[in-house]
Motif scaffolding. Sequence first.
Motif, mmCIF file in Angstrom:
data_model
loop_
_atom_site.group_PDB
_atom_site.id
_atom_site.type_symbol
_atom_site.label_atom_id
_atom_site.label_comp_id
_atom_site.label_asym_id
_atom_site.label_seq_id
_atom_site.Cartn_x
_atom_site.Cartn_y
_atom_site.Cartn_z
ATOM 1 N N GLN A 1 0.839 -1.179 0.000
ATOM 2 C CA GLN A 1 0.000 0.000 0.000
ATOM 3 C C GLN A 1 0.888 1.248 0.000
ATOM 4 O OE1 GLN A 1 -2.862 0.123 3.139
ATOM 5 N NE2 GLN A 1 -3.526 2.192 2.671
ATOM 6 N N VAL A 2 0.595 2.188 -0.867
ATOM 7 C CA VAL A 2 1.373 3.412 -0.993
ATOM 8 C C VAL A 2 0.711 4.503 -0.163
ATOM 9 C CG1 VAL A 2 2.220 5.178 -2.578
ATOM 10 C CG2 VAL A 2 2.143 2.782 -3.299
ATOM 11 N N ASN A 3 1.526 5.211 0.607
ATOM 12 C CA ASN A 3 1.054 6.341 1.397
ATOM 13 C C ASN A 3 1.811 7.592 0.942
ATOM 14 O OD1 ASN A 3 -0.402 7.617 3.535
ATOM 15 N ND2 ASN A 3 1.484 7.616 4.732
ATOM 16 N N LEU A 4 1.084 8.674 0.681
ATOM 17 C CA LEU A 4 1.694 9.921 0.217
ATOM 18 C C LEU A 4 1.498 11.004 1.259
ATOM 19 C CD1 LEU A 4 0.352 9.987 -3.465
ATOM 20 C CD2 LEU A 4 2.520 9.060 -2.645
ATOM 21 N N VAL A 5 2.552 11.739 1.545
ATOM 22 C CA VAL A 5 2.472 12.841 2.503
ATOM 23 C C VAL A 5 3.076 14.088 1.872
ATOM 24 C CG1 VAL A 5 3.155 13.719 4.762
ATOM 25 C CG2 VAL A 5 2.600 11.283 4.477
ATOM 26 N N GLU A 6 2.252 15.133 1.751
ATOM 27 C CA GLU A 6 2.720 16.406 1.195
ATOM 28 C C GLU A 6 3.078 17.361 2.324
ATOM 29 O OE1 GLU A 6 -0.957 15.412 -1.529
ATOM 30 O OE2 GLU A 6 -0.469 15.357 0.608
ATOM 31 N N THR A 7 4.134 18.115 2.128
ATOM 32 C CA THR A 7 4.527 19.155 3.077
ATOM 33 C C THR A 7 5.002 20.378 2.301
ATOM 34 O OG1 THR A 7 6.778 18.297 3.210
ATOM 35 C CG2 THR A 7 5.221 17.519 4.873
ATOM 36 N N GLY A 8 5.080 21.499 2.990
ATOM 37 C CA GLY A 8 5.667 22.691 2.391
ATOM 38 C C GLY A 8 4.691 23.780 2.013
ATOM 39 N N GLY A 9 3.410 23.533 2.142
ATOM 40 C CA GLY A 9 2.445 24.567 1.809
ATOM 41 C C GLY A 9 2.487 25.704 2.819
ATOM 42 N N GLY A 10 1.762 26.765 2.507
ATOM 43 C CA GLY A 10 1.711 27.908 3.398
ATOM 44 C C GLY A 10 1.294 29.152 2.651
ATOM 45 N N SER A 11 1.669 30.293 3.194
ATOM 46 C CA SER A 11 1.301 31.575 2.595
ATOM 47 C C SER A 11 2.517 32.253 1.995
ATOM 48 C CB SER A 11 0.684 32.480 3.660
ATOM 49 O OG SER A 11 -0.500 31.916 4.180
ATOM 50 N N ALA A 12 2.289 32.975 0.917
ATOM 51 C CA ALA A 12 3.350 33.732 0.273
ATOM 52 C C ALA A 12 2.751 34.969 -0.360
ATOM 53 C CB ALA A 12 4.063 32.881 -0.779
ATOM 54 N N THR A 23 6.353 12.829 -0.107
ATOM 55 C CA THR A 23 7.102 11.610 0.197
ATOM 56 C C THR A 23 6.179 10.416 0.052
ATOM 57 O OG1 THR A 23 8.542 12.803 1.721
ATOM 58 C CG2 THR A 23 8.484 10.406 1.898
ATOM 59 N N ALA A 24 6.600 9.469 -0.766
ATOM 60 C CA ALA A 24 5.812 8.260 -0.996
ATOM 61 C C ALA A 24 6.411 7.105 -0.213
ATOM 62 C CB ALA A 24 5.784 7.926 -2.486
ATOM 63 N N SER A 25 5.614 6.497 0.598
ATOM 64 C CA SER A 25 6.030 5.276 1.299
ATOM 65 C C SER A 25 5.602 4.111 0.425
ATOM 66 C CB SER A 25 5.355 5.196 2.667
ATOM 67 O OG SER A 25 5.725 6.298 3.457
#
Length: 125
Positions: A1-12, A23-25
């Motif tokens: 099973q593949v798990n995806l985790v996104e990071t880095g969003g925010g305001s600009a 990151t894909a596990s």
Amino acid sequence: QVNLVETGGGSAQPGGNLTLSCTASVPSSEGSCMAWFRQVIGEEREGVATSNTWEGVKFVADSVKGRFTVSRNNAKNILFLEMNDLKPEDSAMYFCAYDHDWRRCSLLAERYNIWGQGTQVTVSS
């Protein structure tokens, strides 16, 4: 099973920069396609860029060409999206998608059935 985790969003601010990571596990892989999509509430999910294991960057949407750069670390199964010269219209929830078949890279959301939870990007002054 593949798990995806996104990071880095925010305001600009307009003209600013942000970098997203996905990151894909993955238990094991002989190659894959990973992609970035974005979606504004009430609108369809829009393909931003794709990259596969063996060919690298495959597709980039016209709306972000010259401003966004997609790259990946194949050894660690991480997909990056470097976003420069951000515009208010770039504001959206950004999602990472994964396909086990590296040949199936596409900017069509319906081609993917593995998605991350999304990370919000807001561009405003």
